[in-house]
Design a protein around this motif. Sequence first.
Motif, short mmCIF file in Angstrom:
data_model
loop_
_atom_site.label_atom_id
_atom_site.label_comp_id
_atom_site.label_asym_id
_atom_site.label_seq_id
_atom_site.Cartn_x
_atom_site.Cartn_y
_atom_site.Cartn_z
N GLU A 102 0.83 -1.20 0.00
CA GLU A 102 0.00 0.00 0.00
C GLU A 102 0.87 1.26 0.00
O GLU A 102 0.56 2.25 -0.67
N ILE A 103 1.94 1.22 0.77
CA ILE A 103 2.84 2.38 0.84
C ILE A 103 3.43 2.69 -0.53
O ILE A 103 3.41 3.83 -1.01
N PHE A 104 3.94 1.65 -1.20
CA PHE A 104 4.57 1.86 -2.51
C PHE A 104 3.53 2.26 -3.56
O PHE A 104 3.84 3.03 -4.49
N HIS A 105 2.30 1.75 -3.43
CA HIS A 105 1.25 2.15 -4.36
C HIS A 105 0.98 3.65 -4.24
O HIS A 105 0.92 4.37 -5.24
N ASN A 106 0.83 4.13 -3.01
CA ASN A 106 0.58 5.55 -2.81
C ASN A 106 1.78 6.40 -3.23
O ASN A 106 1.62 7.52 -3.71
N MET A 107 2.96 5.86 -3.04
CA MET A 107 4.16 6.56 -3.49
C MET A 107 4.12 6.71 -5.01
O MET A 107 4.46 7.77 -5.56
N GLY A 108 3.71 5.63 -5.69
CA GLY A 108 3.58 5.70 -7.15
C GLY A 108 2.56 6.74 -7.58
O GLY A 108 2.79 7.48 -8.55
N ASN A 109 1.44 6.84 -6.86
CA ASN A 109 0.44 7.86 -7.17
C ASN A 109 1.02 9.27 -7.05
O ASN A 109 0.72 10.15 -7.87
N SER A 110 1.85 9.47 -6.03
CA SER A 110 2.47 10.79 -5.84
C SER A 110 3.41 11.12 -7.00
O SER A 110 3.42 12.25 -7.50
N ALA A 159 7.50 6.49 -10.85
CA ALA A 159 6.20 5.87 -10.58
C ALA A 159 6.21 4.41 -10.97
O ALA A 159 5.69 3.55 -10.24
N VAL A 160 6.81 4.10 -12.12
CA VAL A 160 6.90 2.70 -12.57
C VAL A 160 7.63 1.86 -11.52
O VAL A 160 7.20 0.76 -11.16
N GLU A 161 8.74 2.39 -11.02
CA GLU A 161 9.52 1.64 -10.03
C GLU A 161 8.74 1.44 -8.73
O GLU A 161 8.79 0.37 -8.11
N ALA A 162 8.00 2.48 -8.31
CA ALA A 162 7.22 2.37 -7.07
C ALA A 162 6.12 1.32 -7.22
O ALA A 162 5.90 0.50 -6.32
N TYR A 163 5.42 1.33 -8.36
CA TYR A 163 4.36 0.33 -8.57
C TYR A 163 4.94 -1.08 -8.66
O TYR A 163 4.32 -2.05 -8.21
N LYS A 164 6.13 -1.21 -9.24
CA LYS A 164 6.78 -2.53 -9.29
C LYS A 164 7.08 -3.03 -7.88
O LYS A 164 6.91 -4.22 -7.58
N ASN A 165 7.55 -2.13 -7.01
CA ASN A 165 7.80 -2.52 -5.62
C ASN A 165 6.51 -2.94 -4.93
O ASN A 165 6.51 -3.86 -4.11
N ALA A 166 5.42 -2.25 -5.25
CA ALA A 166 4.13 -2.62 -4.67
C ALA A 166 3.72 -4.02 -5.14
O ALA A 166 3.24 -4.84 -4.35
N MET A 167 3.93 -4.32 -6.42
CA MET A 167 3.58 -5.63 -6.97
C MET A 167 4.45 -6.73 -6.38
O MET A 167 4.00 -7.87 -6.20
#
Length: 268
Positions: A103-111, A121-129
């Motif tokens: 959840e943290i990395f997803h919200n980071m990607g949104n920011s 953003a791509v890297e943050a969403y990958k970390n979330a996945m």
Amino acid sequence: MKKNSLIIVFLTFTTILFAQQPNQEQLEREARNEVREGNKLYNQLKFSDAEVAYKKALSKNPNYSKAAYNLGNTIYQQGRNKEAIANYELSAKATKDKMSKAEIFHNMGNSFMKEKQYAQAVEAYKNAMRNNSKDDETRYNLALAQKLLKDQQNKDNKDNKDNKDNKDNKDDKNKDNKDKDGGDQDKNQDKKDDKDKGKDKKDDKGDEKKDDKQDPEKKEQPQPRPNQLSPEQMKQLLEAMNNEENKTQQKLNEQKAKGRKVKQEKDW
């Protein structure tokens, strides 16, 4: 006497040690209370007041990952994306639970998406996945971020190519104009030479020759100015400049990333 002294010192040290421990526990309890208060304010959409509460919680317990995460969400809701990212990073380092990290990395990607920093953003969403591979919302945002990143890179490459082509065309145009000016100047010089020859021939035949002193009304003829542009050349330059200024650029058809992942951590 020595034994009594040692006992007194030991008792004093033990008293201080146990006195400090409840103080730390008390600070942690107060931090949790501040987070609860912040959550209540957040749910009432009082984001600035909630921000104050979460900051108080962190002042009492700097390693409180839930307070850092909730503070990041509150700041995100106020549009201060860069500050939100810093708090998400702090929370991610202190969190061990994989679902919370996702959840943290997803919200980071949104920011990052709101800042149009698509590579981050791509890297943050990958970390979330990596922490929650079954999250379809994150998967969608990742695909969108990858598309926008590709569009951004294509646009940058096109702009760089257009700038280079415009520079080359301008250099070629200047060179052509310079060559044309040189040719016109040579023609004017040839005409002047022919005129001077005709004048000399007329003088040789005995025609009356007047110098400047004899004919004060005689005026010096205007000479051709080097590098002076003809009206046709001026027209070509203006057309080239207008074409360059009016060049249209493709606009990215940006779509907004889903932001529903922003949630508050409960602490009760």
